[in-house]
Design a protein around this motif. Structure first.
Motif, PDB file in Angstrom:
ATOM      1  N   ASN A   1     -53.369  -1.752  25.486  1.00 52.96           N
ATOM      2  CA  ASN A   1     -53.513  -0.165  24.675  1.00 52.96           C
ATOM      3  C   ASN A   1     -51.765   0.106  24.906  1.00 52.96           C
ATOM      4  O   ASN A   1     -51.077  -0.552  24.771  1.00 52.96           O
ATOM      5  CB  ASN A   1     -53.978   0.391  26.140  1.00 52.96           C
TER       6      ASN A   1
ATOM      7  N   THR B   1     -50.068   1.548  26.474  1.00 56.03           N
ATOM      8  CA  THR B   1     -50.103   1.365  28.279  1.00 56.03           C
ATOM      9  C   THR B   1     -49.628   0.276  28.377  1.00 56.03           C
ATOM     10  O   THR B   1     -49.613  -0.275  29.301  1.00 56.03           O
ATOM     11  CB  THR B   1     -50.764   2.488  29.026  1.00 56.03           C
TER      12      THR B   1
ATOM     13  N   TYR C   1     -50.786   3.906  19.524  1.00 50.94           N
ATOM     14  CA  TYR C   1     -51.383   4.698  19.660  1.00 50.94           C
ATOM     15  C   TYR C   1     -52.482   4.110  21.235  1.00 50.94           C
ATOM     16  O   TYR C   1     -52.389   3.121  21.255  1.00 50.94           O
ATOM     17  CB  TYR C   1     -52.300   6.301  19.697  1.00 50.94           C
ATOM     18  N   PHE C   2     -52.376   5.557  21.767  1.00 49.71           N
ATOM     19  CA  PHE C   2     -53.021   4.922  23.422  1.00 49.71           C
ATOM     20  C   PHE C   2     -54.695   5.201  22.983  1.00 49.71           C
ATOM     21  O   PHE C   2     -54.573   6.657  22.983  1.00 49.71           O
ATOM     22  CB  PHE C   2     -52.433   6.469  24.290  1.00 49.71           C
ATOM     23  N   VAL C   3     -54.904   4.360  23.741  1.00 50.71           N
ATOM     24  CA  VAL C   3     -56.757   5.020  23.787  1.00 50.71           C
ATOM     25  C   VAL C   3     -57.295   4.905  24.839  1.00 50.71           C
ATOM     26  O   VAL C   3     -57.420   4.233  25.848  1.00 50.71           O
ATOM     27  CB  VAL C   3     -57.617   3.029  23.308  1.00 50.71           C
ATOM     28  N   ARG C   4     -58.187   6.066  25.113  1.00 50.62           N
ATOM     29  CA  ARG C   4     -58.852   6.361  26.073  1.00 50.62           C
ATOM     30  C   ARG C   4     -59.759   5.553  26.671  1.00 50.62           C
ATOM     31  O   ARG C   4     -60.710   5.530  25.610  1.00 50.62           O
ATOM     32  CB  ARG C   4     -58.748   7.968  26.533  1.00 50.62           C
ATOM     33  N   VAL C   5     -59.924   5.033  28.442  1.00 52.18           N
ATOM     34  CA  VAL C   5     -60.884   3.883  28.289  1.00 52.18           C
ATOM     35  C   VAL C   5     -61.521   4.771  30.037  1.00 52.18           C
ATOM     36  O   VAL C   5     -60.453   5.154  31.028  1.00 52.18           O
ATOM     37  CB  VAL C   5     -60.489   2.840  28.982  1.00 52.18           C
ATOM     38  N   PRO C   6     -62.833   5.054  29.683  1.00 49.83           N
ATOM     39  CA  PRO C   6     -63.559   5.619  30.395  1.00 49.83           C
ATOM     40  C   PRO C   6     -63.108   5.223  31.789  1.00 49.83           C
ATOM     41  O   PRO C   6     -63.351   3.747  32.314  1.00 49.83           O
ATOM     42  CB  PRO C   6     -65.072   5.565  30.157  1.00 49.83           C
ATOM     43  N   HIS C   7     -62.959   5.785  32.510  1.00 52.08           N
ATOM     44  CA  HIS C   7     -62.793   5.280  34.284  1.00 52.08           C
ATOM     45  C   HIS C   7     -63.304   3.797  34.543  1.00 52.08           C
ATOM     46  O   HIS C   7     -63.064   3.397  35.241  1.00 52.08           O
ATOM     47  CB  HIS C   7     -62.542   6.359  35.058  1.00 52.08           C
TER      48      HIS C   7
END
Ligand SMILES: [Zn+2]
Length: 174
Positions: A8, A10, A58-64
């Motif tokens: 990611n 991050t 770009y940042f990919v949001r990963v569900p917790h």
């Protein structure tokens, strides 16, 4: 090795993709090369370093709780192929998945209630709890961290990947 580790933005491991897919991401400027092999590859009209690890720009949001699917294979990998009762290491085909709290006693099929067990231990334990059977677990079952997805999807992990996918010290469980 034609698989590429994707980080990611991050630097957290996100997934593993084919070399082809990695090249598409690089050519579209959606990712950058973080680790590369010595060799180069030709893609379209250019030559690129052979990617081993790429990072999305770009940042990919990963569900917790992005699910590590609960499969026999995944349980086998999580438990290092070790029977959690006796420590035996039978071949994967002979390993069973045991419900720690048996289903007949209301045990659910969940990461925290399943472990690898050799056939002998599974039979011996039967529909008892570990306490009732006097068969203590070597390690409490846990939900794997998201980065384990990477490990679960590919058995052969490239050396260059390890620093990105090492478990968090202390093994906190997502
Ligand atoms: Zn066993």
């Amino acid at each position: 090795m034609s698989a590429v580790l994707v980080l990611n933005a991050t630097y957290e491991p996100l997934s593993v993709v084919s070399l082809r897919r990695a090249i598409v991401l690089l050519l579209k400027d959606k990712a950058e090369v973080i680790e590369a092999a010595q060799s180069r590859i030709r893609a379209e009209s250019m030559s690129l370093p052979m990617p081993l690890v790429i990072r999305l720009v770009y940042f990919v949001r990963v569900p917790h709780r992005a699910g590590v699917p609960l499969t026999r294979r995944a349980v086998f990998v999580r438990d290092d192929g070790v029977c959690q009762y006796c420590g035996a290491r039978p071949p994967r085909a002979e390993m069973t998945v045991d419900h720690v709290l048996p289903r007949v006693k209301g045990g659910i099929t969940d990461w925290e209630n399943v472990v690898c067990a050799c056939q002998r231990c599974n039979t011996r334990k039967g529909s008892r709890t570990p306490e009732e059977a006097n068969m203590p677990l070597r390690r409490p079952p846990f939900r794997p961290q998201y980065c384990a997805v990477v490990l679960l999807s590919h058995v052969s992990v490239h050396e260059s990947w390890t620093k990105y996918i090492e478990p968090v010290p202390g093994g906190s469980i997502a």
